[in-house]
Design a protein around this motif. Sequence first.
Motif, PDB file in Angstrom:
ATOM      1  N   SER A 133       0.705  -1.239   0.020  1.00  0.00           N
ATOM      2  CA  SER A 133       0.073   0.092   0.022  1.00  0.00           C
ATOM      3  C   SER A 133       0.653   1.074   0.071  1.00  0.00           C
ATOM      4  O   SER A 133       2.154   1.030   0.140  1.00  0.00           O
ATOM      5  N   ARG A 134       0.083   2.322  -0.365  1.00  0.00           N
ATOM      6  CA  ARG A 134       0.955   3.614  -0.219  1.00  0.00           C
ATOM      7  C   ARG A 134       0.675   4.753   0.713  1.00  0.00           C
ATOM      8  O   ARG A 134      -0.614   4.363   1.335  1.00  0.00           O
ATOM      9  N   LEU A 135       1.461   5.262   1.271  1.00  0.00           N
ATOM     10  CA  LEU A 135       1.143   6.320   2.270  1.00  0.00           C
ATOM     11  C   LEU A 135       0.141   7.105   1.839  1.00  0.00           C
ATOM     12  O   LEU A 135      -0.138   7.502   0.889  1.00  0.00           O
ATOM     13  N   ARG A 136      -0.654   7.489   2.938  1.00  0.00           N
ATOM     14  CA  ARG A 136      -2.094   8.345   2.722  1.00  0.00           C
ATOM     15  C   ARG A 136      -1.621   9.588   2.414  1.00  0.00           C
ATOM     16  O   ARG A 136      -2.280  10.474   1.586  1.00  0.00           O
ATOM     17  N   ARG A 137      -0.411  10.191   2.699  1.00  0.00           N
ATOM     18  CA  ARG A 137      -0.167  11.498   2.344  1.00  0.00           C
ATOM     19  C   ARG A 137       0.455  11.696   1.004  1.00  0.00           C
ATOM     20  O   ARG A 137       0.624  12.606   0.372  1.00  0.00           O
ATOM     21  N   GLU A 138       0.833  10.623   0.327  1.00  0.00           N
ATOM     22  CA  GLU A 138       1.295  10.564  -0.942  1.00  0.00           C
ATOM     23  C   GLU A 138       0.123  10.183  -2.083  1.00  0.00           C
ATOM     24  O   GLU A 138       0.730   9.912  -3.037  1.00  0.00           O
ATOM     25  N   THR A 139      -1.157   9.862  -1.510  1.00  0.00           N
ATOM     26  CA  THR A 139      -2.101   9.673  -2.400  1.00  0.00           C
ATOM     27  C   THR A 139      -2.456  10.504  -3.434  1.00  0.00           C
ATOM     28  O   THR A 139      -2.749  11.768  -2.794  1.00  0.00           O
ATOM     29  N   GLY A 140      -2.432  10.478  -4.569  1.00  0.00           N
ATOM     30  CA  GLY A 140      -2.944  11.353  -5.408  1.00  0.00           C
ATOM     31  C   GLY A 140      -1.540  12.227  -6.119  1.00  0.00           C
ATOM     32  O   GLY A 140      -1.650  12.994  -7.140  1.00  0.00           O
ATOM     33  N   ALA A 141      -0.472  11.800  -5.682  1.00  0.00           N
ATOM     34  CA  ALA A 141       0.771  12.429  -6.034  1.00  0.00           C
ATOM     35  C   ALA A 141       0.967  11.889  -7.307  1.00  0.00           C
ATOM     36  O   ALA A 141       1.029  10.891  -7.807  1.00  0.00           O
ATOM     37  N   PRO A 142       1.776  12.822  -8.338  1.00  0.00           N
ATOM     38  CA  PRO A 142       2.063  12.265  -9.635  1.00  0.00           C
ATOM     39  C   PRO A 142       3.188  11.248  -9.446  1.00  0.00           C
ATOM     40  O   PRO A 142       4.086  11.216  -8.590  1.00  0.00           O
ATOM     41  N   LEU A 143       3.029  10.369 -10.635  1.00  0.00           N
ATOM     42  CA  LEU A 143       4.104   9.150 -10.479  1.00  0.00           C
ATOM     43  C   LEU A 143       5.306   9.401 -11.408  1.00  0.00           C
ATOM     44  O   LEU A 143       4.822   9.955 -12.393  1.00  0.00           O
ATOM     45  N   HIS A 144       6.316   8.997 -10.948  1.00  0.00           N
ATOM     46  CA  HIS A 144       7.535   9.158 -11.852  1.00  0.00           C
ATOM     47  C   HIS A 144       8.386   7.723 -11.915  1.00  0.00           C
ATOM     48  O   HIS A 144       8.589   6.920 -11.228  1.00  0.00           O
ATOM     49  N   PHE A 145       8.196   7.406 -13.135  1.00  0.00           N
ATOM     50  CA  PHE A 145       8.801   6.130 -13.475  1.00  0.00           C
ATOM     51  C   PHE A 145      10.155   6.130 -13.994  1.00  0.00           C
ATOM     52  O   PHE A 145      10.624   7.208 -14.572  1.00  0.00           O
ATOM     53  N   SER A 146      10.930   5.062 -13.731  1.00  0.00           N
ATOM     54  CA  SER A 146      12.311   5.151 -14.192  1.00  0.00           C
ATOM     55  C   SER A 146      12.760   3.493 -14.528  1.00  0.00           C
ATOM     56  O   SER A 146      11.994   2.846 -14.198  1.00  0.00           O
ATOM     57  N   ASP A 147      14.089   3.562 -15.023  1.00  0.00           N
ATOM     58  CA  ASP A 147      14.737   2.192 -15.422  1.00  0.00           C
ATOM     59  C   ASP A 147      15.104   1.529 -14.278  1.00  0.00           C
ATOM     60  O   ASP A 147      16.244   0.709 -14.419  1.00  0.00           O
TER      61      ASP A 147
END
Length: 881
Positions: free
Chosen positions: A204-218
């Motif tokens: 699961s994800r932290l509640r304060r980070e819900t809705g934050a933009p996602l950044h994908f990397s290799d």
Amino acid sequence: KTALNIKQTFNKKKNKKELERIDKSHPDHIFPLVLTSATQELFGCRADEDVTGDDPYRLLKKEDIIQDMKTRAAISDFSPIKQAILDYPEDEILLVFDRDFTYGQSFYLVLTVDAKESMLRSPAEVDGEEEEEGESEDLSEIMVQKTPEPQAWVSLGSEREIEDESLMDTRPKVRYSHTYTIHKRNTHHIHNTQLFTQLCYKVSRLRRETGAPLHFSDYSTECVECSPYQDSSFSTRRMERASGVQAVPVTSSSSSQTVWKHKRNMWTQYQPRVLDEEEKENILLSKNLKNFLNSVTLRVEVAIQQNIIMNMFVDDWRDLAEEVPVLGGKANTQLKKYQSFTDLNHSKNKTISYINWHPAVSGVIAVAVRERLSYEERIDSSTKLLLNPALILFWSFSDPINPQLMLECPDDVFCFEFCPSDPNIIAGGCMNGQVVLWDISAHMERLQGARAGVGGKNNLHGNTLVTDTPVVRYCAVSGIENGHKAPVTDIQWLPDTFEVSRTGIPLENKNQTSVQIVTCAPDCCVMFWDLRAPRVVSQSQIDRKQKTEEKILDNPHGVPNTFKHLNLTWKPLIRVTLPKVDGRGEYSPMKLSLRESLFNSPSGTVHVQYTVNISEHIYTDKNNVSICQDGEIVYTDWKLEKDNESGRLFSPKPTHCFRVHDGLVNTVLRSPFFKDIILSVGLWNFAIWKEGVTNGPILQSPYSQKNCTLGFWSLTRPAVFFIGKEDGNLEIWDLLEKTHEPSQTHTITTAPITCIKPWVISVKQQLLAVSEHLGTLHILEVPRRLLHPSSKEKLNVSMYFEKEVERLIYFEKRQEMRAKEKREMDAEEQRRKMEIGAVSMKSVKEAEQDELKEWEEYRKLENLLLKNMGLLTESHDPVES
């Protein structure tokens, strides 16, 4: 006839049983056989040669089979079906080669005529007859080969034991569910989630980070790691576990094949090659021989010089090991168990009183056994003892279970010795005081045949064992009234160089054969016995005629007539008593030691030299050392002296008498290397004496906690001797290593040791025979360190004895000097006291005179003063008054 009928009945029963044991997996009209190579060659049916898979049939003549069974009997391969072959109606029997082992063997024999005919017919004939006759169908069905089918497994209950010992779950397993919450700031890094059995992961994800933009990397997902940790809920310690264990022996299969061939009598003759004179001359004049001699001449000369300078065959390593012994080490110093002898029939509840190695036959030892009874018990069981005579058992290394020979004795034997000149003659002393003689010359072949190689243990059981032990009866025994009145405790043969007369004078023995023995017993006397027939007074002509007409009766016991003239009439030649030095009573000898030394004079006459009491006769007197029952060591002369008044012969008093042992002394033995060194063993200590030294023993051991039972010198090392103890220990004393305590102590048994006898087999091997009170004879192998002496051991031991003699003489001189000093001091003290007394008397008189003078001077002075004062007149002078 009766034996033949019994044998035939036995063979019929045996054949019937063999037929019943025939495997039922094959038809009844055949019998599988195992034919050896010899049988195959005899009947011409060798496998894959005479008979093959294509041609498996061979007709054998019934007469040949019957003749083979008669010749080889039970060894014949056809003996299991002997009756079936005899009942076969035709003259030829069919033998089939079973190459595929269809019925379990390589051959099988057809026992019916119908089956033989059906097998010998061709397949076409069989197919034609199947349409016409139904009987042929039965025969064809008989020859159908059946493939063995597996049978169902039958439980015998073993799986139940395995199930009882196995651990099994009694309830269903609990499924644990763990939820792990993984909090990551960049949850997009988690691209791979693994599922594990019984584990559930929740991401699961932290509640304060819900809705934050996602950044994908290799970023590589292989670096994600879930490290393990210890959970206290599952760290329960197993305290007990039940498991079944079964021991299974490890087995291995191996085989070997040997080509067996018939033995043939063959011989080969060699003839040496002989050169003629021309060939010899050509070889001697050849150039090759000259070149060879020139090339090796220098090397041969160098080798000869080296051989003269030094001995190249000396083992330097062995000499180095002898010169540098390991003191106190345990490597190669322990006595090893070699063999043991005991007899449950003849030595049960008995003790071994004496042992002796056979002097002529190696590997044979004689043992005397006696009853373990007290005086009262012996009287109560006297009848039983008469029915069971005492024995001397001869043991051989070839048979440790059965004795090779047994000598019958009139009573328990305490000592026995082999004759030095004839080992077949044995003399022994009995408990009732009699002296016994045996002759075992008729049984020497048996003893020599039973002799085993004693160089190694692998050769001990290589000869044929004979369990039927012969019993040899004694040839002669002395009369009870003429012998000792106590048990004979020691017996010795006189050397073959001299003999003694009736007065005890040694004479030259011209026959060079030992014919006299000497015995001692606690009846206060030492006796000399002569084995020769006594001189008989001239008989009348009638007595001679009757003696010639007497018929020599055969001995029913098979005893040789060697000493028939001594049986029950044997009397001692000399009877020597041992009077005490103080003249009160006599000594009771237990053991004796004789000494003699021979030398050749320039004229060729043999002289016998002894230590003391040398007479003017060509043969001097002989002395002996006797051990007495009270612990005394007596040095005496056996020559009888003549009383001037009565003319009777009497024994002289002992020359010396010492007492260093408390109680009974059981050993007095001369060293095999020094004839003047004697070892004596008492109950609590032992002592070493030197003949000619009258100051006492040159070495005396401290008192031990356990009684000493006996002692014996080593036969190869001058400094070593053995001491047996009451607790079953064997002490080894090395005078060059320690003199205050034994160098080694070995526990042989738990019973008292009764006898010790070493025996030298070869330069590299020596055995030690040790007997115990419980009737067992132990044979021990002497280690190398106790076997080989050092290069100068005898010289060092001799120097040690000389130093001890000097010490003893110095000690005695020191005692004499101290006694002399004490006497001088006592005399000086006495003189001083007398002088003091005289001086004291003189001083008293002088003191009185001085006092009197002083008194007179005082009176004169007093009178003078009184006159001067006018108080005294001359008429009233007090001095004059």
